[in-house]
Each structure stands twice: as C-alpha cells, then as structure tokens.
Enzyme design. Structure first.
Site, PDB file in Angstrom:
ATOM      1  N   GLU A 288       0.848  -1.191   0.000  1.00 30.33           N
ATOM      2  CA  GLU A 288       0.000   0.000   0.000  1.00 30.33           C
ATOM      3  C   GLU A 288       0.883   1.242   0.000  1.00 30.33           C
ATOM      4  OE1 GLU A 288      -3.769  -0.079   2.684  1.00 30.33           O
ATOM      5  OE2 GLU A 288      -2.288  -1.375   3.647  1.00 30.33           O
ATOM      6  N   LYS A 468      -6.311  -3.990  15.655  1.00 32.54           N
ATOM      7  CA  LYS A 468      -7.469  -4.359  14.838  1.00 32.54           C
ATOM      8  C   LYS A 468      -8.499  -5.083  15.695  1.00 32.54           C
ATOM      9  CE  LYS A 468      -4.691  -4.783  10.640  1.00 32.54           C
ATOM     10  NZ  LYS A 468      -4.152  -5.683   9.604  1.00 32.54           N
ATOM     11  N   LYS A 519      -6.634   3.633   9.983  1.00 31.34           N
ATOM     12  CA  LYS A 519      -6.259   3.061   8.688  1.00 31.34           C
ATOM     13  C   LYS A 519      -7.437   2.226   8.187  1.00 31.34           C
ATOM     14  CE  LYS A 519      -2.654   0.190   6.547  1.00 31.34           C
ATOM     15  NZ  LYS A 519      -3.532  -0.922   6.112  1.00 31.34           N
TER      16      LYS A 519
END
Length: 572
Positions: A288, A468, A519
């Site tokens: 990315e 996460k 993100k």
C-alpha cells in the site's frame, strides 16, 4: 337460604376489600400515587400539545433498566464475499422484547488467502460462531448492556476453554499424522570480491551470511472466535442505542472517568496505490502507498484532497495507456493495483499528480508505505524479494529504507518494514529513522489478547502498533491495549484487515478510543467508503457541538528502550 346468601355476599365483599388493599399496597410500594399526582400537576402547568406523550416520557424515567433477553447469530458476507457472522442483540425494554442492534466484525484467518480449503474453513468458523451464540444467549439473559466489562469477562471465560480444546485437537492431529518437517535454510554463502588468503591463485573468498531467525508459528485462530468480538461490540452498540448516545461517546465514557470536553478526530491514512506481491510489475515492496494529511485539516478536507489526487493519478495512467482508458483494478484494500519496475516509480507517479493539482509533498500531504515485509521473505534464500529477482538480506533492507527516506523525506511512516522476527534490524532501523518517520508494526505486532498478556510492546521496537478489532477481541481488550500503548509513549493506530465487513463501527471506536491514526483502506470500495462517511458524520456532530479539536503536529515518540536514539522531530 338467606344465611347462605348473606355469607356469600360478605365473603365477596371481604375479597374485594382485600384486593383493593393489595392494589393500594402494590402501588404504594412503587410510589405510584405520588408520581401520578406530580405527573398530572406538571402536565397541567406545562400544557403540552401531546398530553399522553408528555406523560409517557415522564413515567419512562422510572421504568426498569433494559436487560438482554436474546442473542442471535446469522451467517452473512463480508466486503470480499467471504462468510462471516452477524450478531443481533435483543433486550427487554418496558416489558417488551425488542431488537436493539446488530454488529459484524472481520474474521481473520491464520492462513494466506490463497490457501486451499479457506472457503470451507470460513464456513465452518461462521457455523461454529452461530452455535456459540446460542450457548451464550442464556448466559447473558437478564444482564444489562451497560455491564460491558462484566460481559466481556464472561465472554473471555467462555472462550478460554475453546482455545484450549483447539490446541489439544491440533496436538492430536500432529501426533496422529507424520510430522512434516520444514527444511531449515542453511547459511547462505556468497563469493567475496577479494582473493582468499592462503588459497590458490584466482580463488575467491567465501563469506558466510548470518542465518535469519526462523519464522514464528502463527497464533492459532479458533473457529467461531468472531462470535466473541462481534458480540462484545454489539453489547456496546446496544448500550449506546438504549442510552440514546452515539457509540463514540459511549466508548469514550468507558475509556475515561468523565466525558472529555474536546474530541480530536484520528488522522486518516488513506490508501491510493498498491504495488505489492500481487501487482503485475516487478515491484513487491509497496503493498500500500498511503497519503497522510497534515495536521489542522478536517476529515472532509483530507478526503477531498485524497480524492482529487486519486482522480489525477487515474488520468495520468489513462494518458500513457496505448489501448485507451486503463482497466482500474481495485484491491480488497480499496486502492488501485498498478505495476512498477522500480522502487520509486509509484512515488514518482504521486509526485507528478501532486504537481498537477497544486499539492506539495511534505507540506500539503505526506506519504506512508505498507511494506508487508512478512510477505516478501524467501525462506529458501533467507532474503527479502523487494523486487522480483532482486533479493536483500535484513541488513540490506535497513540500508534500502534509510536511503529511500533520505531521498523521499515526504514519507512520514513505514508499516511492517521488516518481519517481527528480525528484531536486531528493527532496532537498527529505529535508531536510523526513528526521528524522521513513524515505524509501525501491523502484521509484525502481536494479536490484542497476546499483547495484553505479555504487556510487552517493545518487540519489535517501533513507534506504534496497528490495533485491529477482529476475531475474539473484546471492547474491553481494545480499551486495555490503547491504555498500554499510550502508557509506553507509543502511537495508537486503529486499522481494518484486508477482508473488511460493511459495519462502520470502527469509525466510532477510533474516535472514542482517541486513536492518533485510523487506517481504513482506500476510497474505491463500498465497505471502506462507508467507514469514511461515518467519520464525516461524527466530525459534523462534534463541529455542531463545538467540541471538535485538532492535532497540532505529527510528533515522533522518544523510544527509551532503544539505545542512543536521536531526539524527536516534529512536522506540521
């Protein structure tokens, strides 16, 4: 006969009297007469147009608090079309059972996406999760959704035997089947340029390269584990719905003893390009390429800037295409997949796009690179394949990054520049670049539960960890992980996995937890853009309430666990 009639009448009169007395006592114990009198008086004085609505609102404050009455699970699809589980919470509210909310979180596998049997594994996990939810429903019945920490502890206690069973099952499978022994890479030898002392004429010296640390076994993912994380989130959402407060405010009250007077929106890290292992060119290093806005911008301004840049990049790609408009390949992360043959090729493309739209790299916006180094390691050669056919040792990767940052100072962050096993190189990289850019551990970090168990965020040494909300992670564990990271002067980032669901609660979690960065991926997939839209809605609410604040600078943390690290630098 008359005596019998008289006796029956007396008995009925006595029963009616006792019933009246019981009713009076029933209402007296609950202070109904006083409250009814107060309600009628206040209604008459106020003279509302909707009399019954006013009375309903008045008496609602004295009703019993809502309690959970049922938990249900159903199989749904995530943003990539993979099966996952949705959790639905119903509560008893004012004597009626009502569906309150539902939640979906991502189910992350321990195996690569391309592995065989993944679809069967995901289906099995979703089916198991639904069964777990059936087992959990009676355990949570009667509990208040406000008891977040108690419920999360119950969920963790329920989950612990499951992971022990999974470990035992895997151990039995290993014992029952022949052991598959992976070959351990031997130290790689390379010829030196000089002649070996004492050897025959023309013979080259052979230099032994250091063997790399072996790959750590992945943390086992228990089938059904998404039920735990999704249920924990659903309980938090139910509490916020019943309390008529946004989820981010509810999370903030769980995190702080009192509600903060100001909320600072997390800075979005927006994916625009992908040049990783799955891209068509030679370049593998950039899974990315992300843009990071400077401080002082709203989320709306940041997204407008990223969208303008992305549209310009598409125009540039189309202009050099010989077959008309190029086919826009979009990754699950929500960004364009392009090929590159040089490390700086995608950066040059972005730099050119910035010039066309009047943006200056390093002032109007910054860059970040998700290197995903764990995907680049060739264990046979014991080197990273940064470019197809070009292999570099961990020490050479450190030199590569130092050179890249020196030539591209607009790069503000590197994510997963090395495997977590390469601890020595992480330390070298942190010493060299820790005062120039953020070094974040994503895949190189521990899962949230393991992070809290060890309370060790120093391995690898980095600027911050991408947290996460997946699988068995509860809301309480998210709160604990943020407290741990901030207590060690590290940067907090809340991120999405590759396979993301349509649930937009991560935006509320990021604001409520006080994440420094968020993100969410790119703008080219619906399940990603819905989360950005939720960020915009929260920002608008905070603006209207006058409680929106801003970061003043991007400040690199001082890492006391790395010796001789230069002091921090700041950028706007």
């Amino acid at each position: 006969m008359s005596y019998r009639v008289t006796g029956d009448a007396a008995r009925k009169a006595r029963e009616r009297y006792e019933l009246k007395q019981a009713a009076a006592e029933f209402y007296r114990k609950r202070n109904v007469p006083e409250r009814l009198e107060e309600a009628l008086n206040s209604t008459f004085c106020l003279g509302p147009e909707d009399v019954y609505g006013h009375l309903a609102n008045y008496f609602a404050q004295f009703s019993m608090p809502p309690t959970i009455c049922q938990i249900r699970g159903r199989k749904v699809l995530d943003g990539s079309g993979e099966p996952t589980v949705e959790v639905e919470v119903s509560c008893t509210v004012k004597n009626s059972d009502k569906r309150i909310c539902s939640s979906v979180i991502s189910a992350v596998s321990e195996h690569p996406k391309a592995s065989e049997g993944l679809e069967q594994e995901r289906n099995h996990s979703a089916d198991t999760a639904i069964q777990w939810l059936k087992d959990l429903s009676p355990l949570l019945k009667g509990m208040s959704p406000n008891e977040q920490h108690n419920i999360d502890q119950l969920l963790s206690d329920f989950y612990q035997p499951k992971i022990e069973e999974e470990k035992a099952r895997r151990q039995m499978e290993r014992e029952a089947s022949p052991m598959a022994i992976e070959p351990v890479p031997s130290p790689v030898t390379s010829p030196a340029l000089g002649k070996k002392k004492g050897s025959g004429k023309g013979k080259k010296a052979v230099v032994m390269e250091k063997p790399i640390p072996p790959k750590e076994a992945p943390e086992p993912v228990v089938p059904g584990s998404p039920a735990i994380g999704a249920l924990s989130l659903a309980v938090a959402k139910a509490s916020s719905v019943l309390g008529k407060t946004p989820l981010y405010l509810h999370i903030a009250t769980l995190r702080n003893e009192k509600l903060p007077s100001e909320f600072i929106m997390p800075t979005p890290m927006i994916s625009v390009l992908s040049c990783g292992k799955s891209s068509p060119g030679k370049l593998n290093l950039m899974k990315e390429v992300l843009v990071i806005p400077p401080t002082g911008l709203t989320v709306q301004q940041s997204l407008d800037m990223a969208l303008m840049l992305q549209n310009q990049i598409v125009k540039q790609i189309n202009s050099i295409s010989k077959t008309g408009p190029a086919i826009k390949n979009v990754t699950p992360l929500g960004c364009m997949l392009i090929g590159g043959d040089r490390i700086e090729q995608p950066l040059d493309l972005i730099c050119e796009a910035c010039q066309h739209v009047g943006l200056e790299l390093g002032r109007n916006l910054y860059l970040a690179i998700n290197c995903a180094a764990h995907e680049l390691m060739d264990y046979n050669k014991a080197k990273y394949e940064a470019l197809s056919g070009t292999f570099k040792s961990p020490d050479e990767m450190v030199d590569l990054y130092v050179d890249l940052i020196n030539r591209q100072p607009a790069i503000l962050a590197l994510l997963d520049p090395l495997r977590k096993e390469d601890a020595a190189q992480w330390e070298s990289l942190t010493k060299a670049l820790g005062s120039k850019c953020f070094l974040f551990a994503d895949a190189a970090s521990k899962p949230v539960c393991k992070l809290l168990e060890s309370a060790d965020i120093h391995n690898p040494p980095c600027s911050g960890t991408v947290i996460k909300h997946t699988n068995e992670t509860t809301v309480s564990q998210l709160l604990g992980s943020f407290k741990l990271i901030e207590g060690e002067n590290r940067v907090t980032i809340l991120g999405c996995p590759c396979e993301e669901s349509v649930d937009d609660s991560i935006a509320d979690l990021a604001v409520g937890l006080g994440a420094r960065f968020v993100k969410l991926g790119g703008l080219l997939r619906g399940e990603r853009s819905s989360k950005y839209n939720r960020l915009l809605a929260i920002e608008d609410e905070l603006t209207q309430a006058g409680t929106l604040g801003f970061w003043t600078k991007h400040e690199f943390p001082i890492l006391s666990d790395v010796e001789n690290l230069p002091g921090p630098e700041e950028v706007e």
